[in-house]
Design a protein around this motif. Sequence first.
Motif, PDB file in Angstrom:
ATOM      1  N   MET A  62      35.225  38.895  16.834  1.00 15.05           N
ATOM      2  CA  MET A  62      34.147  38.315  16.046  1.00 15.05           C
ATOM      3  C   MET A  62      33.257  37.426  16.911  1.00 15.05           C
ATOM      4  O   MET A  62      32.051  37.314  16.669  1.00 15.05           O
ATOM      5  N   GLU A  63      33.836  36.789  17.922  1.00 12.80           N
ATOM      6  CA  GLU A  63      33.036  35.957  18.815  1.00 12.80           C
ATOM      7  C   GLU A  63      31.943  36.763  19.507  1.00 12.80           C
ATOM      8  O   GLU A  63      30.844  36.250  19.759  1.00 12.80           O
ATOM      9  N   ASP A  64      32.233  38.028  19.812  1.00 19.76           N
ATOM     10  CA  ASP A  64      31.234  38.887  20.448  1.00 19.76           C
ATOM     11  C   ASP A  64      30.066  39.164  19.498  1.00 19.76           C
ATOM     12  O   ASP A  64      28.898  39.189  19.916  1.00 19.76           O
ATOM     13  N   LEU A  65      30.379  39.380  18.218  1.00 20.05           N
ATOM     14  CA  LEU A  65      29.311  39.593  17.241  1.00 20.05           C
ATOM     15  C   LEU A  65      28.458  38.329  17.097  1.00 20.05           C
ATOM     16  O   LEU A  65      27.232  38.408  16.950  1.00 20.05           O
ATOM     17  N   SER A  90      29.040  37.730   6.862  1.00 18.97           N
ATOM     18  CA  SER A  90      29.409  36.344   6.571  1.00 18.97           C
ATOM     19  C   SER A  90      30.380  35.815   7.616  1.00 18.97           C
ATOM     20  O   SER A  90      30.268  34.667   8.068  1.00 18.97           O
ATOM     21  N   LEU A  91      31.346  36.644   8.000  1.00 14.88           N
ATOM     22  CA  LEU A  91      32.292  36.223   9.030  1.00 14.88           C
ATOM     23  C   LEU A  91      31.560  35.937  10.330  1.00 14.88           C
ATOM     24  O   LEU A  91      31.859  34.973  11.044  1.00 14.88           O
ATOM     25  N   THR A  92      30.582  36.786  10.655  1.00 13.14           N
ATOM     26  CA  THR A  92      29.783  36.598  11.864  1.00 13.14           C
ATOM     27  C   THR A  92      28.980  35.308  11.792  1.00 13.14           C
ATOM     28  O   THR A  92      28.923  34.537  12.761  1.00 13.14           O
ATOM     29  N   LEU A 114      36.978  32.128   5.144  1.00 15.62           N
ATOM     30  CA  LEU A 114      37.252  31.446   6.403  1.00 15.62           C
ATOM     31  C   LEU A 114      38.295  32.173   7.232  1.00 15.62           C
ATOM     32  O   LEU A 114      38.294  32.094   8.461  1.00 15.62           O
ATOM     33  N   ALA A 115      39.215  32.854   6.578  1.00 18.67           N
ATOM     34  CA  ALA A 115      40.273  33.583   7.280  1.00 18.67           C
ATOM     35  C   ALA A 115      40.509  34.898   6.573  1.00 18.67           C
ATOM     36  O   ALA A 115      40.727  34.922   5.362  1.00 18.67           O
ATOM     37  N   MET A 116      40.456  35.984   7.322  1.00 16.83           N
ATOM     38  CA  MET A 116      40.689  37.305   6.746  1.00 16.83           C
ATOM     39  C   MET A 116      42.188  37.525   6.659  1.00 16.83           C
ATOM     40  O   MET A 116      42.792  38.236   7.466  1.00 16.83           O
ATOM     41  N   ALA A 187      37.366  41.939  12.361  1.00 14.36           N
ATOM     42  CA  ALA A 187      37.370  41.149  11.127  1.00 14.36           C
ATOM     43  C   ALA A 187      38.782  40.695  10.764  1.00 14.36           C
ATOM     44  O   ALA A 187      38.981  39.562  10.285  1.00 14.36           O
ATOM     45  N   LEU A 188      39.773  41.548  10.994  1.00 11.45           N
ATOM     46  CA  LEU A 188      41.142  41.189  10.657  1.00 11.45           C
ATOM     47  C   LEU A 188      41.647  40.027  11.507  1.00 11.45           C
ATOM     48  O   LEU A 188      42.586  39.333  11.118  1.00 11.45           O
TER      49      LEU A 188
END
Length: 265
Positions: A62-65, A90-92, A114-116, A187-188
Amino acid sequence: MGVRIVPGPAELPPVVLLHGVTWNAALNFHQVVPALAGSRMVVLMDHRGHGEGLPGAGPYAMEDLADDVVAVLDELGISRAVLVGFSLGSLTALQVAARRPDRVAGLVLTAGCLAMAPGRVLRAALWIMTWLLSALARVGAGHMIAPRYFGLNRRAPSAEFARAWPWIRRQLEANDPRFLAPAVRAALGHDLRPQCALIARTPTQVVVHERDALIPAALQWRMARELGADVVSIDADHEAPLSHPELYRDAVVAAVAALGATDAA
């Protein structure tokens, strides 16, 4: 990188629209963009591996996104923006707020958390989905997964949806299935609970999808409470941008308006 710009007033921070997995920005926000146009500059951005975004082969996090979003802001000369995300988007957006809060004027989080960390059964189903995406991609059959799912999952069928379905299907089929499994895996691994206090400094609106079967509404409400965010609640499923497009549009537009002129871009 797949980026589309809708011009708007320079006095307010631009709005960057971040879509969900297997979708693209044009599909996800097809009703939102006309409603926002003219009030703010709007930037539609396709994630890597989706639509016209960067190729997404190989694993990423996710940090890359989030870094992709910052790179787009840099390229466009945008110092700060309001990030509007749906699901993966939203996670991004949360990741950007955690990593680069100086670049975020506000957040509108729809169908996010906040956490998947859903229940074990749902989490196992998501891992199976990533395996299936990878397996079908290897034999050239992965393009049909998303159209098949959303075609069967129309929880609010309407004449309008039926008219739009050929276009929706083309948008879903355009994603390269080889690049979708890495997005689900990323995402997971999403968990920003330790950074909650930092993210909470950013003005935030949360749109809760009350009948969401993928990211349960309880997780969305928990995120809103922990971020001190205002909430717009909609009686819709996870796929609200397609199944209840007007309801989703009105909620997003109201949330953006509620943020107001957080400060100059």
